[in-house]
Design an enzyme around this catalytic site. Sequence first.
Site, short mmCIF file in Angstrom:
data_model
loop_
_atom_site.label_atom_id
_atom_site.label_comp_id
_atom_site.label_asym_id
_atom_site.label_seq_id
_atom_site.Cartn_x
_atom_site.Cartn_y
_atom_site.Cartn_z
N ARG A 83 0.85 -1.19 0.00
CA ARG A 83 0.00 0.00 0.00
C ARG A 83 0.88 1.24 0.00
NH1 ARG A 83 -3.08 -0.54 5.04
NH2 ARG A 83 -4.37 -2.01 3.89
N ARG A 153 -1.26 6.26 9.94
CA ARG A 153 -1.31 5.76 8.58
C ARG A 153 -1.62 6.89 7.58
NH1 ARG A 153 -4.08 -0.24 8.95
NH2 ARG A 153 -2.79 -1.06 10.64
N LYS A 215 -2.97 0.67 15.45
CA LYS A 215 -3.04 1.54 14.28
C LYS A 215 -3.72 2.85 14.62
CE LYS A 215 -7.22 -0.82 12.62
NZ LYS A 215 -7.78 -1.65 11.56
N LYS A 217 -5.39 6.46 12.70
CA LYS A 217 -5.83 7.03 11.43
C LYS A 217 -6.20 8.50 11.60
CE LYS A 217 -7.57 2.58 9.81
NZ LYS A 217 -8.75 1.79 9.34
N CYS A 435 -15.07 -3.87 1.27
CA CYS A 435 -13.63 -4.11 1.45
C CYS A 435 -13.20 -5.21 0.49
CB CYS A 435 -13.34 -4.51 2.90
SG CYS A 435 -14.00 -6.14 3.36
N CYS A 441 -7.56 -11.45 1.54
CA CYS A 441 -7.45 -11.00 2.93
C CYS A 441 -7.48 -12.19 3.88
CB CYS A 441 -8.60 -10.05 3.27
SG CYS A 441 -8.55 -9.51 5.00
N CYS A 480 -15.39 -8.94 7.48
CA CYS A 480 -15.12 -9.30 8.87
C CYS A 480 -15.41 -8.06 9.71
CB CYS A 480 -13.68 -9.79 9.03
SG CYS A 480 -12.45 -8.47 9.16
N CYS A 484 -12.89 -2.35 7.62
CA CYS A 484 -12.26 -1.76 6.44
C CYS A 484 -13.28 -1.23 5.44
CB CYS A 484 -11.33 -2.77 5.77
SG CYS A 484 -9.95 -3.29 6.81
#
Length: 576
Positions: A83, A153, A215, A217, A435, A441, A480, A484
């Site tokens: 990415r 990110r 993470k 954002k 997603c 994935c 899931c 995302c």
Amino acid sequence: MSEKKYGPLVVEGKLADSERMKNDSNYLRGTIKEDLKNGLSGGFEGDNFLLIRFHGMYQQDDRDIRAERAEQKLEPRHAMMLRCRLPGGIITPKQWLDIDRFASEHTLYGSVRITNRQTFQFHGILKGDVKPAHQMLAHVGLDALATANDVNRNVLCTSNPVQSELHQQAYEWAKKISEHLLPKTSAYAEIWLDKEKVVTTDEEPILGKTYLPRKFKTSVVIPPLNDVDLHANDMNFIAIAQDGELIGFNVLVGGGLAMTHGDTATFPRLASEFGFIALKDTLAIAEAIVTTQRDWGNRTERKNAKTKYTLERVGVEAFKQEVERRSGVTFGDIQPYQFTHRGDQIGWLKGIDDRWHLTLFIENGRLIDLPNKPLKTGVAEIAKIHQGDFRLTANQNLIIAGVPEEEKSRVESIARAHGLISDEITSQRENSMACVSFPTCPLAMAEAERFLPEFVTQVEQIMSSHGVGHEHIVLRVTGCPNGCGRAMLAEVGLVGKALDRYNLHLGGNRIGTRIPRMYRENISSAEILSILDTLIGRWAKERGEQEGFGDYLIRSDVVKPVLNSAVDFYEVKEAV
């Protein structure tokens, strides 16, 4: 039992193994260099499997052929998803052509995928092509640093091609925030770009030796358009303008959508308003928010490690006061702002600079050449003639920005010839998103990207049958519960549990400021369509003027609004 202080409260327990991994990584180097030379496996081993995420990659395999390879006594066909870091989503046509060429020549699937994090990613890079991928990005002035794992990110920014001056100012701040919060280790340059280490001591003054607990954002948002779904982000800067000039930001903290099936200690959360800041204080506030989360976040339980859980644990006011103390900046009162739209306006728009901007709808963000629909080639052909820039949106679409009047027809002709423009695309399809999920994935429980197109077709048929085919419902599918696909900010959100089994959430709103409530758990797509048929029929007959589907469901008491997700998110109302 060890314990460690993370602010006003104590988080007890043994540190998560990811903390050990980061501490032992020698500032994200690990043994990645040595692992690259290991030709016995197509994947990365030990800690390197996780460490490469800090370098913008996830190790994946094709789950469609996993069982077949196991029967053949072969390891899974490992390949990397890489990415790019692209704050604000702006990229030049020249850069795009090199990216297009790499996808064609060095990936298993030959596609470029525009993500809802406003960047692009490659799927299916074999181990031997990983280093060339990073070197290609560097050659065109890009990188993949810090687009995954426990760091800040890719920074989002409202695409807004119309108000060009305001957008440019906001975009510059998105870039500044991204650069300011990047890891300072030279590991990325050493491993992928063959740079020599020039200092003897590494230091991470903002992120720390073990980086963030989870993470993180960030977004920069320009009202009235919430096209970046600000409530999905840990840290948000809402642009406040005066006479067309950016004067500062309202700061909102603690949004996030991920949760874990069966664990009521996890939940989505809307971001909390902290206050207004002047432009000059932006980086100081950003740094203080990140370092407070760094020191106060939960490092014993990763499921509860994100900023939203820190705010719930210590309280919004305590977190805010600590940010003020660290930054030396006092938040002012929130300045008035309002969101009226979300998503992208597909088609041509004229900016205040008299340039034209063409937003292309890219279903699921997947640019690939299909029979009679060579999308990827079409974008490359536009890139060969376009003198402006490309803007990737947080809704997986592509803006051809800055087109002069005399080039409009030429650009549109190329787009139509390659299937990038179709008059058959409905508003419903434009406002639906998924997603990636299967086959690449590793966390996928149910289909999403491959499931969405046909599912939308069936929803379109339902809407047409009730006389609302010209309308749209914000529809999101995620394979899931990790969020995302941003289903937890949709009017209709599907969260995967198993093959063709989803939790159905209803009652978000069109502007993305309300979390939808679970309506039915673990049901099939056929059951979902049946429910939607009934409810869309009611909406068509009973709605108020301009009343969206989610707002109607709340008003008519089909579902109750989620008022405080930490308390009432898991209160389920049986279907009516």
